[in-house]
Design an enzyme around this catalytic site. Structure first.
Site, PDB file in Angstrom:
ATOM      1  CB  THR A   1      17.241   6.519  36.977  1.00 27.85           C
ATOM      2  OG1 THR A   1      17.408   7.777  37.508  1.00 27.85           O
ATOM      3  CG2 THR A   1      16.614   6.676  35.796  1.00 27.85           C
TER       4      THR A   1
ATOM      5  CB  ILE B   1      18.143  14.138  41.537  1.00 28.22           C
ATOM      6  CG1 ILE B   1      17.588  15.498  42.181  1.00 28.22           C
ATOM      7  CG2 ILE B   1      18.677  13.123  42.456  1.00 28.22           C
ATOM      8  CD1 ILE B   1      18.387  16.497  42.525  1.00 28.22           C
TER       9      ILE B   1
ATOM     10  CE  LYS C   1      51.549  48.570  18.757  1.00 24.59           C
ATOM     11  NZ  LYS C   1      52.478  49.395  17.851  1.00 24.59           N
ATOM     12  CG  HIS C   2      51.814  46.824  23.345  1.00 21.04           C
ATOM     13  ND1 HIS C   2      52.054  45.422  23.411  1.00 21.04           N
ATOM     14  CD2 HIS C   2      52.346  47.465  22.700  1.00 21.04           C
ATOM     15  CE1 HIS C   2      52.834  45.305  22.421  1.00 21.04           C
ATOM     16  NE2 HIS C   2      53.231  46.437  21.851  1.00 21.04           N
TER      17      HIS C   2
ATOM     18  CB  SER D   1      44.422  65.986  46.060  1.00 16.54           C
ATOM     19  OG  SER D   1      45.598  66.315  46.676  1.00 16.54           O
TER      20      SER D   1
ATOM     21  NE  ARG E   1      41.299  55.554  42.346  1.00 16.76           N
ATOM     22  CZ  ARG E   1      41.815  54.951  43.380  1.00 16.76           C
ATOM     23  NH1 ARG E   1      42.836  55.500  44.205  1.00 16.76           N
ATOM     24  NH2 ARG E   1      41.762  53.617  43.548  1.00 16.76           N
TER      25      ARG E   1
ATOM     26  CG  HIS F   1      46.233  48.943  37.656  1.00 15.16           C
ATOM     27  ND1 HIS F   1      47.353  49.534  37.549  1.00 15.16           N
ATOM     28  CD2 HIS F   1      45.499  50.165  38.562  1.00 15.16           C
ATOM     29  CE1 HIS F   1      47.557  50.433  37.899  1.00 15.16           C
ATOM     30  NE2 HIS F   1      46.392  51.107  38.667  1.00 15.16           N
TER      31      HIS F   1
END
Length: 621
Positions: free
Chosen positions: A81, A140, A292-293, A594, A617, A621
């Site tokens: 084409t 293509i 919750k939240h 620590s 760790r 977040h």
């Protein structure tokens, strides 16, 4: 023979008649019906390969593109084409004198509509095809025709999916065989989105093939999203519009079986499901969580209840003995902090049965996510909240990408998913206190795992306390770690004091609702009433309860023991351990690392606690 150009150069006409259509589809569903309609409107059909054969087999007249262009397909079909008679016919501007002259000189006729699908590159990759096979499925000609048609949408119509066929037909019926500018614009926008998504899929796949020689930091990261459904609003009512999208060529991890989930519901569902899924894998026990939240109010695995717990959680010993593992896990998760769990989002690791659904039925809750539901359970849940209770089915085979992205204030963050698997090994390989690994019982290890996986999905800074396979206090999102310990420790005290004989003996008036009883017990334990509050609180009882004194609470709390605390990061000072000792902590799990580790270890020795450094760790977040 070229069609006559009738529109004024540079203008956009509303309705353009369809007289010639180019068809090249890999997904042939519905194409014969659509082309039968086009033929009935005297539309000339151009086609290629398998599509042309399908149309001819249906008795439709069809001109091969190679016959139309006078150039045969070549290079094993890679070129068929890519020809001026195709792209000139698609890109010619109606009414443009120069275009009209060029087309006449080169024998280029107008093509008014393109109907195409792109080679199924994504499906080829998913099938496990070889690199060379995947490359051969990079389309293509299709994207080239798509872009040419979409660019010239003022005059040409691009159709890229069978779900558009009915609308095309309806539009042509209403407009005497033509399409409207509004339809062509809408389809052009969708076509360009498809083109971008297609190229993104190829670029992403190709980058993965490079291994260590993959895209560098200077490369472009391509991610394309497909809108799935709108949300009423985002975190707050003024944050609209909002919606949920999936990553292209990937399904959402959940299927909505009932209700309309909101923005926060889905965040809770994602975190809650991951938590219980990991608990199930780590312990081999049915697990549940109450969110919750975007932090857990509670989480638990299926561990039998004691008689005192049955009384505190308002279930008879006989009924408790009949609880299924899933029901038992959710009952424990909900009773970690039943005041905070009010209006929770639940997650269960196993198929939800009637017993689990019956517990949820009596609680104030927004929704649930689980890998499946029995018919009886689904009937109970879908009738909850007047039919608005949200029921999500988790796709157990869903595998997220290893790298996750997040957009914040014009910045796009990327990181490897926190795919660390918490196991028994984390709790036993580095036991640093006097008791050593020999002091860790199987129950203690289980509780360390439960608490650690829980804090993995709790907003940081976070600590969690666990006992008997359930969280009994979660402290989330505090800037100071000792404040996390104090917050969660207060919840531990409340949980334990709910088993005090004076609390269990409270006599409520008939008709006091379940959640009001929960709240009243907590306020009885806290005891810091205002004068006005005390009047309303006392009105819930058959007789005014005698106060639970500070001395009585202190004496009862001395019995607390065997509790585990896990922290998502190291304890920077011994003050957290000092405070944890007040609520019966016997076991500590923390990453370590620590400079204060020796002091914290010494503090654990002072209280006879067994501490494990997990070396992992778990900030979230």
């Amino acid at each position: 023979m070229a069609h006559i150009l009738t529109a004024v150069s540079g203008s956009q006409t509303d309705v353009v008649p369809i007289t010639r259509a180019l068809i090249s589809v890999s997904d042939k569903s519905g194409i014969v019906d659509l082309c039968t309609y086009l033929h009935s409107r005297n539309v000339e059909l151009l086609s290629t390969g398998g599509t042309a054969r399908a149309l001819r087999d249906a008795g439709l007249p069809c001109i091969d593109v190679s016959d139309y262009t006078g150039s045969p397909e070549c290079l094993d079909g890679r070129v068929k084409t890519l020809h001026p008679k195709v792209h000139g016919g698609l890109l010619g501007v109606r009414g443009n004198a120069r275009h009209e002259r060029d087309m006449a000189e080169n024998g280029i006729g107008l093509i008014d509509m393109t109907i195409l699908n792109l080679y199924p590159f994504g499906a080829t990759v998913k099938s496990g095809a070889s690199f060379d096979q995947c490359i051969e499925n990079v389309d293509i000609g299709g994207p080239s025709m798509l872009r040419s048609t979409a660019k010239n949408h003022a005059y040409t119509t691009i159709v890229t999916n069978p779900d558009q066929y009915d609308e095309v037909r309806a539009c042509m019926e209403k407009n005497d065989g033509g399409t409207t500018l509004s339809l062509r614009k809408k389809y052009a926008a969708r076509a360009f989105a498809l083109s971008a998504a297609y190229d993104s899929t190829i670029a992403t796949w190709f980058g993965k093939q490079l291994g260590d020689d993959g895209p560098s930091s200077s490369s472009v990261v391509t991610r394309v999203y497909r809108p799935e459904f709108p949300l009423k609003y985002g975190c707050n009512p003024h944050q609209s519009p909002a919606g949920i999208s999936s990553l292209l060529n990937s399904e959402l991890p959940f299927k909505v079986l009932n209700g309309t989930p909101g923005y926060i519901n889905l965040l809770d569902a994602a975190n809650a499901w991951l938590l219980v899924k990991e608990l199930r894998e780590a312990t081999g026990l049915a697990a549940a969580s109450s969110f919750k939240h975007v932090s857990p109010a509670g989480a638990a695995v299926a561990v039998p209840l004691t008689e005192v717990e049955c009384a505190a959680y308002e279930i008879s010993v006989e009924d408790a003995s009949r609880l299924t593992p899933s029901a038992l896990a959710y009952l424990r998760a909900r009773n970690a902090d039943p005041m905070c769990s009010f209006g929770d989002y639940a997650a269960v690791s196993d198929v939800v049965d009637e017993a689990t659904a019956s517990i949820l039925k009596r609680e104030v809750s927004d929704g649930i996510v689980a890998p499946g539901y029995t018919p009886e359970a689904l009937a109970i849940l879908t009738s909850k909240k007047g039919g608005k209770f949200i029921v999500l089915e988790a796709r157990s085979d869903y595998v997220p990408e290893p790298v996750e992205y997040r957009e914040v204030y014009g910045m796009t963050f990327s990181q490897r998913r926190n795919d660390v698997v918490i196991t028994r090994e984390h709790m036993t390989r580095n036991v640093v206190t006097k008791g050593g690994a020999t002091a860790l019982t199987d129950d203690a290890i289980r509780d360390m795992i439960v608490a650690s996986i829980c804090v993995k999905y709790t907003q940081s800074n976070s600590v969690g306390f666990a006992k008997d396979g359930m969280m009994v206090g979660v402290g989330a999102g505090q800037q100071s770690r000792v404040d996390c310990v104090k917050l969660a420790g207060r919840k531990v005290s409340t949980w334990y004091l709910r088993q005090h004989p004076k609390v269990l003996a409270l006599q409520f008036k008939k008709g006091v609702k379940r959640q009001d009883r929960v709240n009243a017990r907590v306020r009885y334990i806290e005891g810091d009433f205002t004068d006005e509050e005390r009047v309303r609180w006392e009105a819930q009882f058959e007789a005014v309860p005698e106060p639970l004194t500070g001395a009585e609470k202190d004496e009862f709390m001395k019995r607390a023991t065997g509790i585990t605390i896990s922290s998502d990061a190291f304890f920077p000072f011994r003050d957290s351990i000092d405070h944890a000792s007040k609520v019966g902590v016997s076991y500590v799990a923390q990453p370590g690392g620590s400079v204060q580790d020796p002091e914290v270890t010494s503090c654990c020795d002072d209280y006879g606690m067994v501490m494990s450094f997990t070396d992992v760790r778990l900030f979230h977040h």
